[in-house]
Design a protein around this motif. Structure first.
Motif, PDB file in Angstrom:
ATOM      1  N   MET A 831       0.819  -9.556   9.954  1.00  0.00           N
ATOM      2  CA  MET A 831      -0.370  -8.775  10.269  1.00  0.00           C
ATOM      3  C   MET A 831      -0.972  -8.214   8.980  1.00  0.00           C
ATOM      4  N   VAL A 833      -3.669  -5.444   7.437  1.00  0.00           N
ATOM      5  CA  VAL A 833      -4.370  -4.215   7.814  1.00  0.00           C
ATOM      6  C   VAL A 833      -5.287  -3.787   6.685  1.00  0.00           C
TER       7      VAL A 833
ATOM      8  N   CYS B  19       7.399 -18.111 -12.139  1.00  0.00           N
ATOM      9  CA  CYS B  19       6.168 -18.262 -11.385  1.00  0.00           C
ATOM     10  C   CYS B  19       5.944 -17.054 -10.497  1.00  0.00           C
ATOM     11  N   ASP B  20       7.045 -16.470 -10.036  1.00  0.00           N
ATOM     12  CA  ASP B  20       6.934 -15.333  -9.137  1.00  0.00           C
ATOM     13  C   ASP B  20       6.160 -14.187  -9.752  1.00  0.00           C
ATOM     14  N   LEU B  22       3.902 -14.310 -11.887  1.00  0.00           N
ATOM     15  CA  LEU B  22       2.480 -14.623 -12.030  1.00  0.00           C
ATOM     16  C   LEU B  22       1.717 -14.470 -10.727  1.00  0.00           C
ATOM     17  N   VAL B  23       2.379 -14.768  -9.633  1.00  0.00           N
ATOM     18  CA  VAL B  23       1.654 -14.711  -8.369  1.00  0.00           C
ATOM     19  C   VAL B  23       1.973 -13.437  -7.589  1.00  0.00           C
ATOM     20  N   VAL B  25       1.197 -10.174  -6.928  1.00  0.00           N
ATOM     21  CA  VAL B  25       0.181  -9.168  -7.177  1.00  0.00           C
ATOM     22  C   VAL B  25      -0.226  -8.554  -5.841  1.00  0.00           C
ATOM     23  N   PRO B  27      -2.634  -7.055  -3.346  1.00  0.00           N
ATOM     24  CA  PRO B  27      -4.076  -7.003  -3.156  1.00  0.00           C
ATOM     25  C   PRO B  27      -4.544  -5.574  -2.902  1.00  0.00           C
ATOM     26  N   LYS B  28      -5.771  -5.310  -3.275  1.00  0.00           N
ATOM     27  CA  LYS B  28      -6.298  -3.967  -3.095  1.00  0.00           C
ATOM     28  C   LYS B  28      -6.990  -3.856  -1.746  1.00  0.00           C
ATOM     29  N   GLY B  29      -6.871  -2.709  -1.155  1.00  0.00           N
ATOM     30  CA  GLY B  29      -7.616  -2.454   0.073  1.00  0.00           C
ATOM     31  C   GLY B  29      -6.960  -2.988   1.337  1.00  0.00           C
ATOM     32  N   PHE B  30      -5.772  -3.604   1.204  1.00  0.00           N
ATOM     33  CA  PHE B  30      -5.094  -4.140   2.378  1.00  0.00           C
ATOM     34  C   PHE B  30      -3.619  -3.765   2.362  1.00  0.00           C
ATOM     35  N   MET B  31      -2.979  -3.859   3.504  1.00  0.00           N
ATOM     36  CA  MET B  31      -1.531  -3.698   3.546  1.00  0.00           C
ATOM     37  C   MET B  31      -0.976  -4.526   4.689  1.00  0.00           C
ATOM     38  N   ILE B  32       0.315  -4.781   4.580  1.00  0.00           N
ATOM     39  CA  ILE B  32       1.047  -5.326   5.706  1.00  0.00           C
ATOM     40  C   ILE B  32       1.899  -4.175   6.215  1.00  0.00           C
ATOM     41  N   PRO B  33       1.736  -3.753   7.466  1.00  0.00           N
ATOM     42  CA  PRO B  33       2.455  -2.558   7.909  1.00  0.00           C
ATOM     43  C   PRO B  33       3.963  -2.771   7.894  1.00  0.00           C
TER      44      PRO B  33
END
Lengths: 1188, 453
Positions: A831, A833, B19-20, B22-23, B25, B27-33
């Motif tokens: 999911m 959010v 490689c880990d 490097l990738v 990161v 993301p801004k403005g989102f989350m996984i609860p």
């Protein structure tokens, strides 16, 4: 240069293409060096060790010597064929060895540094010849069109064995005996030239590239391979084709030139139909080895040397996931090796007709007003009142404003039965004022695009350069809409040492686009008012309905504290500006290091930055500003004072976007040859980082001259807590959502390899593989990692001994098979959010963006490609036939969910899809007579897509009609429609249900998918193009025809204006309205429903989405004709030009359509309900190109 | 050669750089609860953005228009929003589909959000026990609100004699969108789920919060009071309502908010409103007040002289439409608890107690000069007063339809509703199956979710 030289040895029996390419790159270097190094020490003798050969082919001997000395040999296999030599030397210099070897043979050698050129011995005049006085010595130099000297060109006196080859500087000298001798200059890859001897002592020759043999090299972006060895599906559009056309972008220049590639009217490309349901079907565009993030307009079309289109699995397996829609590889021009800089200038101008809305099928103003009057008669429209302040049409305003109007007593009466004569006259006057014509008159013009282009290229052995500048000035079809573009491109190749080469490239583009249309005022969507003049007799703006009903506008405009509230489209159009400034920087640098024999290291880095700044300004004259101000002007209940919650001033909306991309690639290239075996391999590692950010914000109470803004209590306005004009506590006006920030970053780490093996130049095997990893949010590695691969094989039948045929130049079979993949970056199994600030509580809160799908798998497509390449009769007939089959498992798409899940759709693996098709590309030269040449090219492609298995189900008929229904056995873009059964006795539309009964929407409801009929696909399965050119001396005439067949579209919907609300949301009534049902019995003669009384009374949906509206979309278009003239050299000898080309081009000259309504099917699809695009206008261009 | 080796080393290093890293990161403005605090953020999403329906506070709009409080003449144009109720009345499945599943979707979004929170919470370990309990309790209340609304719209009213056989609604109890949709539970099962969840929530939640969009102990009690009332568990409903009123029982005195122009200027009925126990509001585009609505004469007659609540209406051509005040509200008010307590007491014959609550409400709603206390010894009269007061005080919250269904179970309160649309008249006899609205076609699943008759 490389391209031509590659073919130097093509005729050789046991050609070892790989080796030749290797040697050529060395040759090039050496040649470059020889231009400038006058100190070259020719005396330095290379001592080679023991060499012993007996009865070997001379060519083999040369190769053996090459192995032991550090030399490269240039020779023509055909010339040396059949000479067997023996040699046995202990230790000697190369020179001694060659002297020995060539003893008694008709060859000589010339050694310059590490380069050895083998040529025929010059015919030495024999002293005893009686007619020796007739012998004439002719000297000269052979160059190509770019001024590069050509070594090894064979110069032969026609009909004799008397011949020589040019030396490394392209010089030759030959003596002839016959006064009437004809000299034949030939060079592989170039057109042969015959020159009649007329007493000259110097004959300099410029050889032209043989166009029929072009495209022999395929550039994938990671490597350049000879077409001979390619097994994948490639198409190449060369410089000559690209340069012959006039356009701002490069995509319209390749339209119709590649089978399987479609270019739409906006310049978007698609390759081989739909293979993914993702929003983007755009192929990956690669410029000089790296994908570009800026749009296609950041490429100067005049800088392009060739465009290679990669269509099959081999493309994706080397380019990775982003290549699932195919790859378009753009190769830009390089500097030449000419000593002198070559300057080229071009100018062109294109004039495009004013868009013509008469073809859009709008009803005349009189017909529109008739429909409105009938609606008023039916009595379901209500005059604006305090509870409904929405505006009504001008006609309704006149009727409602009539003293004789009363909502109850006039019901059922035609307004003309009760309004006054004066009011009738006003309406009759409106009937004569065509809103579409007004729109065309005040908003549109002929567009004029001008382009200036200047390029300089040149160089020395150590450095070559290509610098170009382009300036575009476009005045577009809408007044005050335009585009200015400036681009600078610079490319340099620097040889740092014998082993190290540095490549740099800088590309800067600056573009300013202006538009009179923005946000709520989208004037470019077509006319919205069917009648009414914009200006009155005195040049004042007439009011048009928008926002609030006119009666309130008139009333409040009189009050203190309110601004004029009238709306007029023209006034608004003139007072909106929307300017977007785009800057794009692309910087490339590359280092190529030769490590040791056969092994080279390539390191490349590209930096790209894209900045775009959009400013939309609504000034104080604009309706948006006046309306917002008035809406929020009201009486404060506490103080009883008038307050303005929305400040007076201009409104400016800003949207700043930025893209930043870094790419780094390290690659090892290796090649090895032994005997008949040749291996070429590469392996590399790549890192790519792309970040996007944007900020959107608005300023109100803004003064663009004073540069001041104002503070607004947005919270109160958004909460509707401030007083508004009519006292209600809410106003629908200007909503402010706060500045919106967005930032995303994509990172990819990839490793890839490509191995090609070739045996005896007849059999080729290729393997290509790639693995991508990326920062897919929250996904574990097993989901992120995408291994893609392809294998290919090729068999060059025409090289088989058993096949040898004079008539067949090329016959080759090739096939590839591979796995493409695709992941959707917007969806992960978990999911997702979104974090945002709550509008009410101001807390930081989370909102589910995406529910996540734990069963999500990446999309996997297996692609098989089978092809035959052929060339007959000296390549007078050449081309290829390809067959492909793509099976996509787990196709990703929007699955329609049961709303009980809490979501309507989810990204999911929704179908298995098969795409099968074939493509034919045929280039022929039916006629060559002396100076006249006729070329004819035909491209044809067929694609059938079919859903093998569907995992998604439409949840409503609406979904089915909107094209969201995926059904096994049908195309993925299948359209469905009601089965139209004509009109009922009361003029309402009837449709057949699945039992075949006629039903209307009230009595019986069609609710089953089976009640609908499959009406075909919206994307054409058959596409074709014919391009033909005639050339005579300097004249060249090109024509292009394109066609699409077998698909369907839906005509514009019939939308009566039953609410009388005219605004920027709906379409104008279509001209079907004039044939509408009016009285009982009309159902026998018309299919067009009546004007409804109330919105529910008639289900126009049954009519608009019925098979009655579906028409075949087949068309043939006369796309383009170009006439050009190139002044020949003699004409220009006194002028400082080396070449001048004048050209004239016309596009979109005509279109044959299959539908009987004469509607341009390209303006509509099966699904775009209500929306349509303008038909393409004719355009005419003239151009001039001069080279100094 | 030396150089070559150097280059090789550099190359090899580049190839094998982790490689880990490097990738890797964020993301801004989102989350996984993944944390309880993430879930807290999701439950705090009161109004979100204006572009989307309100996430946590979304209510059910269709029911606002359903019932005898509205009047519509078939000879007038109908507003699209109003038409949707008639689509349900007339069981016009195509029209229902066209008006879409907006409401049922919004309720399902609330269920999905609650299920997400309830599924993820046990896998987390941050925050204090009290905070974690609050999170769970809130999710249970939200889900119960959605289930209770849906079961009353799309199933027969709760009747203890038939509830175990009557088909209810499908109840999704986890957030996996790839899991199968469950079949329709019985009405009994749905009510059991609701009462169990709310009982648990009462123990988990803290007292009343200032942000009324976040469910509190009072809100859980209030929703349980409503549930028990619908189940005719009057003793339990009485207890639940008393538990709420112990925490909060303040009402605005409307007369204090009269302006000089004789206009009511009340504080907004938003998430901070003190008369609210649980804040919910319908999607504005669907709300009754945003278009012309006519009030039925029978209903309008209930408003007595001096009742300031009549000022919520505006008059056009002798017709009264409800536009002026909180037409989007669809949560639970303190006055609903007072009225539940009054009804339960009245049913038990404790008329004085019932009248106290009734008069408490009325005294805050009338102009003082027009106000007199009601008093009566007649149980039927008091019951009528209570029920009429429910109609006025809780008008346009979307409860009348449920009350009509509920009261039809008692012969003396039965009412027949007649509706005409497109010339077709439909009569809602008491307890007929017409009172059970059909499902939008989009949610039907063959063999699992059968359409209502």
């Amino acid at each position: 240069m490389k391209k031509k030289l590659t073919r130097l040895f093509l005729n050789r029996d046991k050609s070892k293409t790989q080796k030749i390419i290797m040697r050529l790159s060395m040759f090039k270097l050496v040649m470059l060096l020889s231009f400038l190094t006058t100190y070259a020490n020719v005396n330095s003798q290379t001592i080679i060790g023991k060499i012993k050969l007996s009865e070997v082919e001379l060519s083999d001997a040369f190769e053996q010597i090459e192995e032991v000395c550090d030399c490269d040999f240039i020779f023509n296999y055909n010339d040396v064929k059949g000479y067997k030599v023996s040699i046995d030397l202990e230790s000697s210099s190369v020179e001694a060895c060659l002297d020995e070897l060539l003893k008694g043979l008709p060859f000589q050698y010339k050694k310059e540094n590490e380069l050895v050129i083998i040529s025929y011995k010059k015919t030495v005049p024999v002293a005893t010849q009686p007619q020796s006085q007739q012998k004439r010595e002719i000297k000269g130099k052979v160059t190509d069109e770019d001024g590069n000297t050509l070594p090894g060109v064979s110069v032969v006196v026609k009909g004799t064995t008397n011949g020589v080859s040019t030396d490394i500087d392209g010089n030759y000298s030959i003596s002839i005996e016959n006064e009437n001798a004809v000299l034949v200059f030939s060079f592989v890859g170039m057109e042969s030239q015959e020159i009649k001897f007329k007493d000259q002592s110097t004959i300099n020759i410029v050889l032209k590239e043989d166009q029929s043999q072009l495209g022999e090299v395929v550039v994938t972006g990671y490597q350049t391979i000879s077409r001979e060895r390619a097994t994948g599906s490639f198409a190449i559009v060369n410089e000559k084709v690209l340069d012959s056309k006039i356009s701002t972008d490069f995509t319209s220049r390749i339209d119709g030139m590649v089978s399987g590639l479609q270019v739409d009217r906006e310049g978007n490309m698609t390759i081989r139909g739909i293979s993914t349901l993702n929003a983007s079907t755009k192929p990956l565009v690669v410029v000089d080895g790296f994908p570009i993030e800026g749009d296609n307009l950041s490429i100067n079309p005049n800088d392009i040397k060739s465009v290679n289109v990669l269509k099959d699995a081999a493309a994706a397996s080397i380019w990775g996931v982003r290549a699932s829609n195919g790859v378009v590889v753009v190769i830009t021009k390089n500097g030449g090796k000419a000593k002198k800089p070559v300057v080229s200038f071009s100018y062109n101008m294109t004039i495009k007709d004013k868009p013509d809305f008469s073809s859009m099928g709008y009803a005349s103003p009189a017909d529109q007003i008739d429909v409105e009057l009938e609606t008023l008669q039916n009595g379901w429209v209500w005059a604006p009142s305090s509870w409904s302040t929405s505006p009504v049409s001008q006609v309704a305003d006149i009727v409602f404003g009539s003293a004789n109007y009363s909502p109850w007593s006039v019901r059922g009466k035609h307004p003309y039965e009760y309004i006054t004569d004066e009011e009738k006259e006003k309406i009759e006057l409106l009937k004569t004022q065509d809103g579409v014509k007004e729109y065309e008159k005040y908003f549109l013009r002929n567009s004029v695009n001008q382009q200036y282009n200047l390029s300089i290229n040149g160089g020395s052995d150590a450095l070559t350069y290509y610098v170009s500048g382009i300036f575009d000035k476009n005045k577009e079809s809408y007044l005050r809409q335009g585009m200015d573009r400036f681009m600078l491109n610079s490319k340099m190749d620097i040889k740092l040492s014998e082993r190290v080469k540095l490549t740099t490239g800088v590309n800067i583009s600056h573009q300013i686009s202006t538009s009179p249309s923005s946000g709520p005022n989208d004037y470019m969507m077509g006319p919205k008012y069917g009648y009414g003049n914009y200006l009155d007799g005195n040049g004042n703006y007439n009011p048009f309905p928008k926002g609030v009903a006119q009666q309130f506008k008139d009333e409040y405009a009189q009050k203190d504290g309110f601004l004029n509230w009238d709306y007029n489209p023209l006034q608004d159009f003139r007072n909106t500006t929307d300017e977007t400034e785009t800057n794009n920087y692309r910087i490339l640098s590359g280092l190529n290091v030769k490590l040791f024999k056969g092994l080279a290291l390539d390191v490349k880095y590209q930096y790209e930055k894209f900045l775009s700044k959009q400013e939309a300004l609504y000034n104080k004259e604009n309706f948006v500003t006046r309306n917002s101000y008035n809406q929020y002007t009201g009486i404060d209940p506490e103080t009883s004072n008038q307050v303005h919650s929305f400040p007076y001033g201009e409104i400016q909306k800003n949207n700043d976007r930025e893209k930043l991309a870094h790419s780094l690639r390290t690659q090892l290239n290796y090649s090895l040859e032994f005997g008949d075996h040749s291996i070429k391999a590469l392996a590399g590692w790549e890192y790519r980082n792309i970040s996007y950010s944007s900020v959107r914000d608005s300023y109100v109470g803004y003064e663009s001259q004073l540069l001041t803004g104002n503070i607004v209590d947005w919270k109160s306005i958004n909460d509707r807590k401030v007083p508004t004009w009519n006292g209600s506590k809410y106003a629908r006006g200007y909503y402010y959502k706060g500045p919106a920030f967005s930032e995303t970053e994509e990172r990819y780490v990839s490793a890839y390899t490509n191995i090609g093996y070739s045996f005896a130049s007849k059999y080729d095997l290729t393997f290509s593989g790639r693995i991508d990893d990326s920062n897919l949010f929250g996904a574990d590695r097993s989901y992120r990692l995408l291994p893609l691969w392809s294998v290919g094989a090729g068999w060059n039948i025409s090289k088989e001994n058993f096949f040898k045929s004079e008539k067949v130049n090329l016959l080759k079979l090739r096939m590839t098979y591979g796995i493409n993949g695709n992941i959707d970056r917007t969806t992960v199994p978990q999911m997702k959010v979104r974090i945002l600030r709550d509008m009410d509580t101001q807390d930081i809160v989370g909102e589910i963006e995406n529910p996540g799908n734990p069963k999500l798998k990446w999309e996997k497509t297996s692609v098989t490609n089978l092809a035959v390449d052929f060339g007959f009769f000296n390549n007078r007939i050449a081309g290829s036939i390809e067959y492909y089959k793509k099976i996509s498992n787990d196709l990703l798409g929007e699955k329609v969910l049961n709303p009980l899940y809490g979501y309507t759709t989810i990204k999911s693996n929704i179908a298995e899809l098969s795409n099968k098709g074939f493509e034919l590309q045929l280039n022929t030269t039916p006629v060559i007579i002396k100076d006249f040449k006729w070329d004819l090219g035909v491209n044809f492609s067929y694609n059938k897509n079919s859903v093998v298995k569907a995992y998604s189900d439409a949840r409503s008929l609406r979904d089915v009609i909107d094209g969201k229904y995926i059904k096994t056995g049908r195309p993925i873009d299948a359209g469905y429609a009601y089965r139209y059964a004509g009109l009922s006795e009361t003029g309402t539309p009837l449709v057949y249900n699945k039992e075949g009964e006629k039903v209307d929407q009230i009595a019986n409801v069609v609710e089953n998918v089976d009640d609908l009929k499959y009406v075909g696909a919206t994307i054409a399965p058959y596409n074709g193009s014919i391009n033909t050119s005639f050339s005579y001396k300097g004249f060249n005439l090109n024509m292009l025809f394109t066609g699409s067949f077998g698909h369907y579209f839906k005509m514009a919907p019939l939308e009566y204006n039953t609410s009388m609300m005219l605004d920027f949301s709906g379409n104008l009534i279509s001209n079907e309205a004039k044939d509408r049902w009016r009285k009982e019995g009309d159902e026998m003669i018309t299919n067009i429903p009546k004007v409804g009384g109330s919105p529910w009374e008639i289900e126009y949906d049954y009519f608009n989405n019925s098979d009655y509206k579906v028409k075949p979309a087949d068309y043939i278009s006369f796309k383009e004709v170009v006439l050009s003239y190139q002044f020949n050299k003699e004409c220009l000898s006194k002028l400082p030009f080396s070449s001048i080309v004048l050209s004239a081009q016309a596009r979109n000259l005509g279109k044959w359509v299959k539908n009987d309504q004469d509607i341009d099917p390209e303006t509509r699809t099966l699904f775009a309900y209500g929306s349509m695009s303008m038909p393409t206008q004719k355009s005419f261009s003239i151009g001039l190109k001069a080279t100094f | 050669m030396k150089n070559n080796i150097k280059i090789f080393i550099v190359l090899a290093a580049m190839l094998f750089v982790g490689c880990d890293s490097l990738v890797d990161v964020e993301p801004k403005g989102f989350m996984i609860p993944q944390k309880a605090s993430d879930l807290r953020m999701m439950l705090n999403n009161v109004s979100g953005r204006y572009t989307k329906p309100r996430p946590v506070t979304i209510g059910y709009s269709l029911i606002q228009y359903a019932g005898d409080q509205t009047y519509y003449s078939d000879s007038e144009p109908i507003d699209g929003k109003y038409e949707s109720v008639y689509a349900y009345y007339m069981r016009d499945t195509k029209l229902i589909q066209e008006h879409n599943h907006g409401d049922i979707l919004y309720m399902s979004q609330l269920v999905a959000l609650s299920n997400t929170v309830l599924d993820i919470l046990p896998t987390t370990s941050d925050l204090s026990v009290a905070e974690r309990n609050q999170i769970k309790g809130e999710a249970l209340v939200h889900r119960s609100y959605a289930f209770l609304t849906l079961v009353n719209i799309h199933a027969a009213h709760y009747d203890k004699n038939t509830a175990s056989a009557d088909l209810g609604i499908p109840m999704l109890l986890n957030h996996d969108v790839t899991a199968d949709i469950p079949a329709r539970s019985t009405v009994q099962e749905v009510y059991k789920q609701i009462t169990d969840d709310l009982t648990e929530a009462i123990d988990l939640l803290g007292g009343i919060t200032e942000n009324r969009a976040l469910p509190s102990k009072a809100a859980a009690n209030a929703l349980l009071a409503r549930t028990n009332l619908y189940m005719s568990n009057f003793n339990d409903a009485l207890t639940n309502s008393e538990n709420v009123l112990e925490l909060q029982a303040n009402l605005y005195n409307l007369e204090d908010y009269l302006t000089a122009d004789d206009v009511l200027d009340l504080p907004g009925r938003d998430y901070k409103c003190e008369e609210t126990i649980l804040h919910k509001e319908v999607d504005n585009s669907m709300a009754a007040g945003s278009a012309k609505r006519y009030v039925s004469a029978e209903f309008w007659a209930l408003y007595k002289e001096g009742d300031l609540r009549a000022k919520y209406y505006s008059e056009t051509d002798g017709q009264y439409s409800y536009t002026n005040y909180p037409y989007t509200f669809s949560g639970i008010l303190i006055s609903e608890m007072l009225l539940i307590r009054a009804e339960c007491n009245a049913r038990k014959g404790k008329l004085a107690l019932a009248l106290t609550d009734l008069n408490y409400i009325r005294s805050h709603r009338f102009k003082a000069e027009n106000y007199t206390d009601l008093s009566s010894e007649n149980q039927d009269e008091v019951m009528d007063w209570v029920l009429n007061e429910r109609r006025i005080e809780l008008a346009w919250i979307g409860l009348r339809w449920f009350d009509m269904k509920r009261l039809n179970k008692e012969v003396k309160y039965q009412k027949t509703l007649t509706r005409t649309y497109k010339g077709k008249t439909i009569v809602f006899e008491p307890n007929s199956e017409l009172w059970v609205f059909p499902f939008p076609g989009s949610i039907l699943e063959e063999g699992l979710i059968e359409q209502n008759p």
